[in-house]
Design a protein around this motif. Structure first.
Motif, PDB file in Angstrom:
ATOM      1  N   LEU A   1     -11.349  -6.799  16.804  1.00 36.95           N
ATOM      2  CA  LEU A   1     -11.906  -6.386  15.605  1.00 36.95           C
ATOM      3  C   LEU A   1     -12.106  -4.907  15.798  1.00 36.95           C
ATOM      4  O   LEU A   1     -12.588  -4.286  14.642  1.00 36.95           O
ATOM      5  N   THR A   2     -11.575  -4.176  16.506  1.00 34.10           N
ATOM      6  CA  THR A   2     -11.729  -2.761  16.831  1.00 34.10           C
ATOM      7  C   THR A   2     -10.755  -1.909  16.158  1.00 34.10           C
ATOM      8  O   THR A   2      -9.699  -2.274  16.204  1.00 34.10           O
ATOM      9  N   ASP A   3     -11.008  -1.014  15.483  1.00 34.11           N
ATOM     10  CA  ASP A   3     -10.359  -0.011  14.644  1.00 34.11           C
ATOM     11  C   ASP A   3      -9.230   0.505  15.844  1.00 34.11           C
ATOM     12  O   ASP A   3      -9.862   1.023  17.196  1.00 34.11           O
ATOM     13  N   GLU A   4      -8.201   0.679  15.578  1.00 34.42           N
ATOM     14  CA  GLU A   4      -7.083   1.190  16.488  1.00 34.42           C
ATOM     15  C   GLU A   4      -7.399   2.595  17.133  1.00 34.42           C
ATOM     16  O   GLU A   4      -7.152   2.905  18.218  1.00 34.42           O
ATOM     17  N   ARG A   5      -8.233   3.595  16.255  1.00 35.90           N
ATOM     18  CA  ARG A   5      -8.354   5.300  16.954  1.00 35.90           C
ATOM     19  C   ARG A   5      -9.529   4.805  17.853  1.00 35.90           C
ATOM     20  O   ARG A   5      -9.818   5.651  18.689  1.00 35.90           O
ATOM     21  N   ALA A   6     -10.452   3.890  17.748  1.00 35.45           N
ATOM     22  CA  ALA A   6     -11.675   3.736  18.568  1.00 35.45           C
ATOM     23  C   ALA A   6     -11.370   2.863  19.779  1.00 35.45           C
ATOM     24  O   ALA A   6     -12.278   2.759  20.655  1.00 35.45           O
ATOM     25  N   ARG A   7     -10.233   2.157  19.735  1.00 38.56           N
ATOM     26  CA  ARG A   7     -10.007   1.136  20.757  1.00 38.56           C
ATOM     27  C   ARG A   7     -10.190   1.467  22.197  1.00 38.56           C
ATOM     28  O   ARG A   7     -10.804   0.765  23.108  1.00 38.56           O
ATOM     29  N   GLY A   8      -9.714   2.770  22.269  1.00 33.39           N
ATOM     30  CA  GLY A   8      -9.542   3.098  24.017  1.00 33.39           C
ATOM     31  C   GLY A   8     -10.783   3.289  24.518  1.00 33.39           C
ATOM     32  O   GLY A   8     -11.293   2.872  25.625  1.00 33.39           O
ATOM     33  N   GLN A   9     -11.798   4.074  23.461  1.00 37.57           N
ATOM     34  CA  GLN A   9     -13.117   4.230  24.222  1.00 37.57           C
ATOM     35  C   GLN A   9     -14.170   2.884  24.327  1.00 37.57           C
ATOM     36  O   GLN A   9     -14.931   2.670  25.104  1.00 37.57           O
ATOM     37  N   VAL A  10     -13.744   2.010  23.518  1.00 35.30           N
ATOM     38  CA  VAL A  10     -14.529   0.631  23.173  1.00 35.30           C
ATOM     39  C   VAL A  10     -14.114  -0.131  24.451  1.00 35.30           C
ATOM     40  O   VAL A  10     -14.957  -0.596  25.188  1.00 35.30           O
ATOM     41  N   LYS A  11     -12.820   0.059  24.642  1.00 40.10           N
ATOM     42  CA  LYS A  11     -12.326  -0.836  25.959  1.00 40.10           C
ATOM     43  C   LYS A  11     -12.805  -0.206  27.080  1.00 40.10           C
ATOM     44  O   LYS A  11     -13.200  -1.077  28.076  1.00 40.10           O
ATOM     45  N   LYS A  12     -12.909   1.047  27.268  1.00 39.64           N
ATOM     46  CA  LYS A  12     -13.536   1.618  28.522  1.00 39.64           C
ATOM     47  C   LYS A  12     -14.937   1.213  28.710  1.00 39.64           C
ATOM     48  O   LYS A  12     -15.252   0.968  29.786  1.00 39.64           O
ATOM     49  N   ASP A  13     -15.609   1.122  27.621  1.00 39.44           N
ATOM     50  CA  ASP A  13     -17.124   0.910  27.773  1.00 39.44           C
ATOM     51  C   ASP A  13     -17.156  -0.830  28.005  1.00 39.44           C
ATOM     52  O   ASP A  13     -18.043  -1.286  29.086  1.00 39.44           O
ATOM     53  N   LEU A  14     -16.335  -1.468  27.467  1.00 40.67           N
ATOM     54  CA  LEU A  14     -16.445  -2.924  27.803  1.00 40.67           C
ATOM     55  C   LEU A  14     -16.054  -3.316  29.280  1.00 40.67           C
ATOM     56  O   LEU A  14     -16.463  -3.980  29.749  1.00 40.67           O
ATOM     57  N   MET A  15     -15.119  -2.533  29.726  1.00 46.65           N
ATOM     58  CA  MET A  15     -14.630  -2.734  31.114  1.00 46.65           C
ATOM     59  C   MET A  15     -15.701  -2.389  31.995  1.00 46.65           C
ATOM     60  O   MET A  15     -15.658  -3.231  33.213  1.00 46.65           O
ATOM     61  N   LYS A  16     -16.685  -1.478  31.824  1.00 41.75           N
ATOM     62  CA  LYS A  16     -17.674  -1.068  32.644  1.00 41.75           C
ATOM     63  C   LYS A  16     -18.654  -2.542  32.858  1.00 41.75           C
ATOM     64  O   LYS A  16     -19.091  -2.768  33.795  1.00 41.75           O
ATOM     65  N   ILE A  17     -18.944  -3.061  31.618  1.00 41.70           N
ATOM     66  CA  ILE A  17     -19.539  -4.033  31.595  1.00 41.70           C
ATOM     67  C   ILE A  17     -18.977  -5.362  32.356  1.00 41.70           C
ATOM     68  O   ILE A  17     -19.517  -5.940  33.194  1.00 41.70           O
ATOM     69  N   VAL A  18     -17.792  -5.612  31.858  1.00 41.19           N
ATOM     70  CA  VAL A  18     -17.060  -6.582  32.763  1.00 41.19           C
ATOM     71  C   VAL A  18     -16.854  -6.348  34.266  1.00 41.19           C
ATOM     72  O   VAL A  18     -17.069  -7.465  34.881  1.00 41.19           O
ATOM     73  N   ALA A  19     -16.715  -5.199  34.561  1.00 42.10           N
ATOM     74  CA  ALA A  19     -16.940  -4.757  35.986  1.00 42.10           C
ATOM     75  C   ALA A  19     -18.402  -5.138  36.844  1.00 42.10           C
ATOM     76  O   ALA A  19     -18.190  -5.611  37.966  1.00 42.10           O
ATOM     77  N   GLU A  20     -19.141  -4.981  36.129  1.00 41.36           N
ATOM     78  CA  GLU A  20     -20.521  -5.242  36.535  1.00 41.36           C
ATOM     79  C   GLU A  20     -20.890  -6.667  36.535  1.00 41.36           C
ATOM     80  O   GLU A  20     -21.622  -7.183  37.297  1.00 41.36           O
ATOM     81  N   GLN A  21     -20.423  -7.210  35.613  1.00 39.68           N
ATOM     82  CA  GLN A  21     -20.881  -8.893  35.484  1.00 39.68           C
ATOM     83  C   GLN A  21     -20.004  -9.708  36.149  1.00 39.68           C
ATOM     84  O   GLN A  21     -20.211 -10.990  36.221  1.00 39.68           O
ATOM     85  N   GLN A  22     -18.714  -9.353  36.362  1.00 39.92           N
ATOM     86  CA  GLN A  22     -17.736 -10.486  36.827  1.00 39.92           C
ATOM     87  C   GLN A  22     -18.068 -10.954  38.156  1.00 39.92           C
ATOM     88  O   GLN A  22     -18.553 -10.130  39.214  1.00 39.92           O
ATOM     89  N   GLY A  23     -17.949 -12.176  38.217  1.00 37.65           N
ATOM     90  CA  GLY A  23     -18.178 -12.903  39.557  1.00 37.65           C
ATOM     91  C   GLY A  23     -19.705 -13.286  39.818  1.00 37.65           C
ATOM     92  O   GLY A  23     -20.355 -13.576  40.839  1.00 37.65           O
ATOM     93  N   SER A  24     -20.710 -12.656  38.928  1.00 35.78           N
ATOM     94  CA  SER A  24     -22.080 -12.656  39.065  1.00 35.78           C
ATOM     95  C   SER A  24     -22.518 -13.967  38.202  1.00 35.78           C
ATOM     96  O   SER A  24     -21.769 -14.708  37.860  1.00 35.78           O
ATOM     97  N   GLN A  25     -23.843 -14.208  38.331  1.00 36.08           N
ATOM     98  CA  GLN A  25     -24.327 -15.375  37.308  1.00 36.08           C
ATOM     99  C   GLN A  25     -25.502 -15.062  36.242  1.00 36.08           C
ATOM    100  O   GLN A  25     -26.139 -15.574  35.897  1.00 36.08           O
TER     101      GLN A  25
END
Length: 187
Positions: free
Chosen positions: A96-120
């Protein structure tokens, strides 16, 4: 006599050719005029009314109703996540993200994924407010963010999130979103 007959047939063929040329020229001008009119008109697409009201999109500006409906659906995806669905969650937001903003949004989402991966840790959101600003392509969603660890709710806090959009043609795309910081009353 053969000469007169041949001359008459030639004249008939010339008249038919001239009539056909005039018809082709008229149709060509009509087609060119149609293209000019089509380019100057605003495009509109009527969406199937799957929600409470029918929505019409226009290339001029996003309608408040459409911005509200898209914000509501994107907020439901963006603010509800669990460790089991993190990859799907991130990919759904990136679609759903604009092509021009996709890199920054993905970077921010990857931080959340790294923090929550494997947690409960699971987060879910119960909205109670939605405001849209089509002129600035922003929308604010307020509600309670619930954080659950294992099967016990550990926090719930009222938060407001701002979604920023881009609108190109009839395409509404997410540019970014984040929590709105509350103003300090002491200042």
């Amino acid at each position: 006599m053969d000469l007169d007959l041949a001359h008459g047939n030639a004249q008939r063929v010339l008249r038919q050719r001239n009539a056909l040329a005039v018809a082709a020229l008229a149709l060509g001008l009509l087609l060119a005029g149609t293209f000019v009119v089509a380019q100057r008109r605003d495009r509109e697409i009527v969406l199937v009314p799957t929600l409470r009201t029918p929505v019409t999109l226009s290339s001029v500006a996003v309608s408040p109703e459409y911005l509200e409906m898209v914000t509501r659906d994107v907020a439901a995806v963006a603010l509800n996540r669990s460790p089991e669905s993190l990859t799907w969650w991130m990919n759904s937001i990136l679609e759903l993200t604009d092509e021009r903003a996709r890199g920054q949004v993905k970077k921010d989402l990857m931080k959340i994924v790294a923090e929550q991966q494997g947690s409960q840790i699971t987060q879910f959101f119960t909205p109670d407010m939605l405001q849209v600003d089509p002129a600035h392509l922003q929308s604010d969603v307020g509600g309670t963010v619930h954080t659950v660890v294992a099967s016990k709710e550990v926090t719930n806090a009222h938060r407001t999130f701002r979604f920023t959009w881009s609108y190109n043609g009839v395409s509404l795309k997410l540019v970014g979103f984040g929590m709105v910081a509350k103003a300090d009353p002491a200042k």
